[in-house]
Design a protein around this motif. Structure first.
Motif, PDB file in Angstrom:
ATOM      1  N   ALA A  37      -6.353 -78.567 -78.779  1.00 32.88           N
ATOM      2  CA  ALA A  37      -4.842 -78.133 -78.308  1.00 32.88           C
ATOM      3  C   ALA A  37      -4.717 -77.946 -76.790  1.00 32.88           C
ATOM      4  N   LEU A  38      -3.590 -77.956 -76.377  1.00 36.42           N
ATOM      5  CA  LEU A  38      -3.283 -77.775 -75.060  1.00 36.42           C
ATOM      6  C   LEU A  38      -2.967 -76.401 -74.647  1.00 36.42           C
ATOM      7  N   ALA A  39      -3.325 -76.122 -73.267  1.00 37.73           N
ATOM      8  CA  ALA A  39      -3.113 -74.824 -72.680  1.00 37.73           C
ATOM      9  C   ALA A  39      -1.749 -74.622 -72.705  1.00 37.73           C
ATOM     10  N   GLU A  40      -0.753 -75.504 -72.252  1.00 38.60           N
ATOM     11  CA  GLU A  40       0.670 -75.198 -72.392  1.00 38.60           C
ATOM     12  C   GLU A  40       1.209 -76.288 -72.985  1.00 38.60           C
ATOM     13  N   ILE A  41       2.489 -76.192 -73.594  1.00 35.82           N
ATOM     14  CA  ILE A  41       3.298 -77.099 -74.246  1.00 35.82           C
ATOM     15  C   ILE A  41       4.734 -77.347 -73.440  1.00 35.82           C
ATOM     16  N   HIS A  42       5.101 -78.447 -72.884  1.00 40.06           N
ATOM     17  CA  HIS A  42       6.104 -78.612 -71.770  1.00 40.06           C
ATOM     18  C   HIS A  42       7.197 -79.431 -72.579  1.00 40.06           C
ATOM     19  N   GLU A  85      -2.453 -85.291 -60.646  1.00 42.08           N
ATOM     20  CA  GLU A  85      -2.764 -84.426 -61.851  1.00 42.08           C
ATOM     21  C   GLU A  85      -1.771 -84.528 -63.221  1.00 42.08           C
ATOM     22  N   SER A  86      -2.106 -83.938 -64.124  1.00 40.41           N
ATOM     23  CA  SER A  86      -1.132 -83.940 -65.449  1.00 40.41           C
ATOM     24  C   SER A  86      -1.155 -82.537 -65.784  1.00 40.41           C
ATOM     25  N   ASP A  87      -0.014 -82.332 -66.373  1.00 38.17           N
ATOM     26  CA  ASP A  87       0.407 -80.778 -66.969  1.00 38.17           C
ATOM     27  C   ASP A  87      -0.288 -80.692 -68.245  1.00 38.17           C
ATOM     28  N   ASP A  88      -0.641 -81.795 -69.038  1.00 39.96           N
ATOM     29  CA  ASP A  88      -1.321 -81.920 -70.163  1.00 39.96           C
ATOM     30  C   ASP A  88      -2.745 -81.311 -69.975  1.00 39.96           C
ATOM     31  N   LYS A  89      -3.096 -79.980 -69.917  1.00 34.31           N
ATOM     32  CA  LYS A  89      -4.132 -79.571 -69.740  1.00 34.31           C
ATOM     33  C   LYS A  89      -4.854 -78.930 -71.016  1.00 34.31           C
ATOM     34  N   PRO A  90      -6.085 -79.335 -71.295  1.00 35.38           N
ATOM     35  CA  PRO A  90      -6.891 -78.932 -72.759  1.00 35.38           C
ATOM     36  C   PRO A  90      -6.954 -77.386 -72.519  1.00 35.38           C
ATOM     37  N   GLY A  91      -6.783 -76.726 -73.869  1.00 40.09           N
ATOM     38  CA  GLY A  91      -6.843 -75.451 -74.083  1.00 40.09           C
ATOM     39  C   GLY A  91      -7.783 -75.293 -75.109  1.00 40.09           C
ATOM     40  N   MET A  92      -7.873 -73.984 -75.659  1.00 36.84           N
ATOM     41  CA  MET A  92      -9.163 -73.593 -76.901  1.00 36.84           C
ATOM     42  C   MET A  92      -8.750 -74.250 -77.908  1.00 36.84           C
TER      43      MET A  92
END
Length: 464
Positions: A410-415, A315-322
């Protein structure tokens, strides 16, 4: 203080063996002097004196061996500190008992010359004495043999023995993470979860204790959180009975084969972690402020990890957002109209977060009054672009005259890690693969990381 739990009980059981050894050594020496004919009190004093230095020395070496565990940092340190604390405290109590209580009991329990050994024990002592005398005549060879055994043991431990602080041999629950396409309404996500939820009892059967479902996020460690973050995400928790036919890992394989998953859904199955939350066994971070460089490297790392033996559920934490609208500044228009970047930024910030205009003294203290766009205006891009912005000469212009709206993914979250944008790739390890987190980390450090060493510091790839 520490409570009575699995860790403290483990430390106590570990210390009991050392405590018993100390008592046996002191008691045996006192018994030796009793057999020699000394009076009980004199035998207790003499035996305790002779054993004081070796017993205290052995206890101190144990204390020194466990003391470094106090310096463990992070989450492991919060759990492990109880082990050395319990061991050291038990040794201190044991030393007091060995030197003050035990000799008193032995001195008052028998008289000189009363002890007589069993015949089989006497014969064993004679044979042991002969063996010991023969070995002492070849002390150098004996030391070399034990030194070779020690070197072999250290080499074997360093090269062949896997290191796993909290082994995950089994678990009492299985998580089924479900991710629908971005933009899926929460009702469709819930329907997909319900369809999977109905199948789990039919597959697991008598090994199943119960099933729960959560919609809105995939944070299984925070399953009882009150708010969700994504309508297209959710997960099931299948609780297994204590007496079950198959382990959690075996049920994961069966569920992966037998579950009828909706075509648009992606699922990840993983067991509930036993012990503190230490993260996934395989974790690789890709850090770079440049988005293209970071994503390109992350895709390369992902392809490499997929080819490693034992790596599953990557898994990657770069999850697509709106999708979002970026307001890109028209610097030429700003210069011609004499509007500063700071003025535009403050105007946009005020439209969403408001401008304080007054303070009101209320029953709960001072409250600040802000003026901002209402909710409908904040969600209407045309109204936002029509917002007036004042230039340095006092004239006003519409926001659309100095910005260019661009709709982007965009991404759901930015880390971030250490202030740098970071993409983190994680995975589990197939239990029957023979691989461990340590073995895979060494392989990644040897094969993958050197490829990106020349790109530092703009791009960093490292094992977490």
């Amino acid at each position: 203080g520490a409570t009575i739990n699995l860790i403290t009980l483990f430390a106590l059981v570990l210390a009991i063996g050392i405590v018993v050894d100390d008592a046996i050594v002191v008691a045996e020496r006192i018994a030796f002097f009793l057999e020699k004919g000394l009076e009980p009190i004199e035998a207790a004093i003499q035996g305790t004196k002779e054993m004081s230095v070796p017993v205290i020395g052995s206890s101190l070496t144990t204390v020194l061996a466990f003391s470094p565990m106090f310096m463990l940092g992070g989450m492991p340190g919060k759990f492990a500190w109880a082990i050395p604390a319990i061991v050291i405290l038990t040794l201190i109590v044991s030393l007091f008992e060995c030197f003050f209580i035990l000799p008193s009991h032995l001195a008052s329990g028998r008289k000189a010359g009363e002890t007589k050994k069993a015949a089989w024990l006497a014969r064993m002592e004679v044979r042991y004495e002969k063996l010991l005398n023969s070995l002492l005549h070849h002390g150098g060879k004996v030391c070399l043999v034990f030194l070779a055994l020690f070197v072999f043991s250290v080499h074997h431990a360093a090269t062949s023995m896997p290191v796993m602080l909290f082994p995950q041999d089994d678990s009492d629950a299985v998580f089924v993470k479900v991710r629908m396409p971005l933009g899926t309404p929460i009702e469709r996500t819930e329907a997909a979860l319900r369809a999977l939820e109905k199948q789990v009892p039919e597959i697991v059967g008598g090994d199943l204790e119960g099933v729960t479902a959560r919609v809105g996020h995939l944070e299984v460690e925070r399953s009882m959180r009150n708010q969700g973050s994504a309508e297209h995400e959710g997960f099931l928790t299948a609780y297994l009975t204590n007496e079950r036919q198959y382990s959690a890992h075996e049920w994961i394989e069966r569920l992966r084969e037998d579950l009828a998953v909706p075509e648009e859904a992606q699922i990840v199955l993983e067991p509930k972690r036993i012990g503190p939350p230490l993260g996934k066994p395989v974790t690789v971070h890709v850090s770079a402020d440049d988005a293209r460089t970071r994503l390109s490297a992350a895709n390369e790392v992902k392809s490499y990890l997929e080819g490693l033996p034992g790596v599953i559920d990557l898994e990657s934490d770069d999850k697509p957002g709106m999708r979002q609208v970026d307001l890109r500044l028209d610097y030429e228009g700003l210069a011609l109209k004499r509007i500063s970047v700071d003025t535009v930024a403050r105007a946009i910030k005020a439209s969403f977060f408001g401008v304080p205009i007054s303070d009101l003294q209320g029953p709960k203290g001072e409250q600040r009054i802000r003026v901002r766009f209402d909710k409908g205006a904040r969600t209407d891009i045309e109204l936002l672009l029509a917002m007036p912005v004042r230039a340095d000469d006092g004239r006003t212009y519409a926001l659309r005259d100095v910005v260019i709206p661009v709709e982007v993914d965009a991404l759901a979250e930015i880390h971030r890690r250490e202030g740098v944008r970071t993409t983190t790739l994680t995975s589990r390890i197939e239990p029957r693969s023979g691989e461990t987190a340590t073995s895979l980390a060494k392989r990644i450090e040897k094969e993958l990381l050197p490829r990106y060493a020349a790109a530092e510091p703009e791009l960093r790839v490292f094992v977490g």
